[in-house]
Design an enzyme around this catalytic site. Structure first.
Site, PDB file in Angstrom:
ATOM      1  N   LYS A 111       0.742  -1.166  -0.082  1.00  0.00           N
ATOM      2  CA  LYS A 111       0.043  -0.164   0.132  1.00  0.00           C
ATOM      3  C   LYS A 111       0.946   1.213  -0.013  1.00  0.00           C
ATOM      4  CE  LYS A 111      -4.496  -1.125   0.369  1.00  0.00           C
ATOM      5  NZ  LYS A 111      -4.997  -1.812  -0.624  1.00  0.00           N
ATOM      6  N   LYS A 194      -3.764 -12.095  -7.820  1.00  0.00           N
ATOM      7  CA  LYS A 194      -5.027 -12.705  -7.234  1.00  0.00           C
ATOM      8  C   LYS A 194      -6.253 -11.660  -7.694  1.00  0.00           C
ATOM      9  CE  LYS A 194      -4.909  -9.692  -3.163  1.00  0.00           C
ATOM     10  NZ  LYS A 194      -5.605  -9.195  -1.963  1.00  0.00           N
ATOM     11  N   LYS A 197     -10.094  -5.843  -6.483  1.00  0.00           N
ATOM     12  CA  LYS A 197     -10.683  -4.685  -6.981  1.00  0.00           C
ATOM     13  C   LYS A 197      -9.473  -3.458  -7.594  1.00  0.00           C
ATOM     14  CE  LYS A 197     -15.106  -4.318  -5.624  1.00  0.00           C
ATOM     15  NZ  LYS A 197     -15.834  -4.499  -4.249  1.00  0.00           N
TER      16      LYS A 197
END
Ligand code: TYM
Length: 332
Positions: A111, A194, A197
């Site tokens: 992140k 994976k 979104k």
């Protein structure tokens, strides 16, 4: 005694990665164990959703939990923000969570790379809040997908550290759980990693995906120029399609396309068409159910209030014990 705890961040619609990684196990486990399944709306604040988006995402996840078969009479289904005790336990765990170990968590590093202008303290302490979610109910089994493995390790660390510090056996060691031998990682449609979104809309197949966009997304999924030679290994993008087939196609269909790949006769267009058809059969029954439940405010309200009441009772019992151990005593 086993207690099951797990949650999902409300970020819009659930996708089949969430379903096969986590929710499918929730449905099984609710039959045999005390279960606490929540909507992690505190966690979703790390990305600063607008109030309207936050509310509609929470409502969707609640409706989708019910539509796929979670039963509020069996499992405790609740909103994380309805149980303020979790924020208190998070505060206590934060006092013994160290910067170095938090900075080393892969999801934090990822992140920090992908959103360099929003590396907030909530992101850094994300695994601490997760530990509080689980240990609030003394959870032992945590049905999650493969990407949550490291967070579970942190939950064990924080629980054990608290036990040691206060010389008590308050918290058990929670373990990640899957019905399958391995924790699941459902791949996305854009070729790498994976289903997620953050990889974009085209990567995800939603539980409520309309039939036409489902077909389009699968037909546009990344492939390659075909097997280099008989017996060669599929590229990641093609392997991902095989993995998705395994989730919804019959064993015969999977074998047929594997053999065609090995023999070099495969036509990716046919394979995708088959996958789209079988995926449609799989998700179609949920689509209508989800919209019906979304329109049933009464059912959603009843579910959330019953869940909040049960979850708070469990949380209050744990927090009473924790406060006493820490040394808080009432003067009145
Ligand atoms: P979240 O909201 O990203 O995902 C919810 C669940 O879905 C699983 N999942 C997947 N599994 C397999 N393949 C995929 N492509 C895939 N994408 C998502 C996730 O592993 C997860 O189980 N931090 C958690 C939410 C959370 C939580 C908790 C979970 C908050 N507190 C306490 C368990 C216990 C999260 O962000 O999951």
């Amino acid at each position: 005694m086993e207690t099951v705890v797990s949650g999902i961040r409300p970020t819009g619609m659930l996708h089949i990665g969430n379903y096969f990684g986590a929710v499918r196990n929730f449905i099984q486990l609710q039959e045999s164990y005390p279960c606490y399944f929540f909507i992690a709306d505190f966690h979703s604040l790390t990305t600063h959703p607008t109030p309207a988006n936050l509310h509609s995402s929470v409502k969707r996840v609640l409706a989708e939990y019910l539509a796929v078969g979670l039963n509020p009479e069996k499992a405790t289904l609740y909103l994380q923000s309805d149980v303020p005790e979790v924020a208190e336990l998070y505060l206590y765990f934060n006092m013994n969570a160290y910067l170095g170990e938090l900075e080393r968590v892969s999801s934090f590093k990822e992140k920090a790379r992908s959103q360099p202008d929003n590396i907030n303290a909530g992101l850094l302490t994300y695994p601490v809040l997760m530990a509080a979610d689980i240990l609030l109910h003394k959870g032992t089994r945590v049905p999650v997908g493969k990407d949550q493995e490291q967070h579970l390790e942190m939950a064990r660390t924080f629980g054990n550290r608290f036990n040691r510090l206060y010389q008590a056996e308050v918290f058990p060691e929670p373990q990640a759980f899957s019905e399958t031998a391995e924790l699941v990682k459902v791949p996305g449609l854009t070729g790498a990693g994976k289903m997620s979104k953050s990889a974009g809309e085209a990567d995800c197949i939603y539980l409520a995906e309309p039939a036409d966009s489902l077909h389009k997304k699968i037909m546009r999924a990344k492939t390659d120029s075909g097997p280099a030679e008989p017996g060669s290994k599929p590229s990641e993008a093609v392997q991902n399609l095989f993995d998705l087939m395994k989730l919804v196609c019959s064993a015969d269909v999977c074998t047929f396309y594997h053999v065609a790949y090995q023999e070099g006769t495969i036509r990716y267009g046919d394979m995708k068409k088959q996958l789209a058809e079988d995926m449609e059969l799989f998700i179609a029954p949920w689509r209508e159910k989800i919209s019906a439940i979304l329109a049933n405010d009464n059912l959603l309200a009843k579910t959330a209030s019953l869940g909040a009441e049960k979850a708070r009772a469990s949380a209050a019992a744990t927090l009473a014990e924790v406060r006493h151990l820490i040394g808080f005593r009432k003067f009145y």
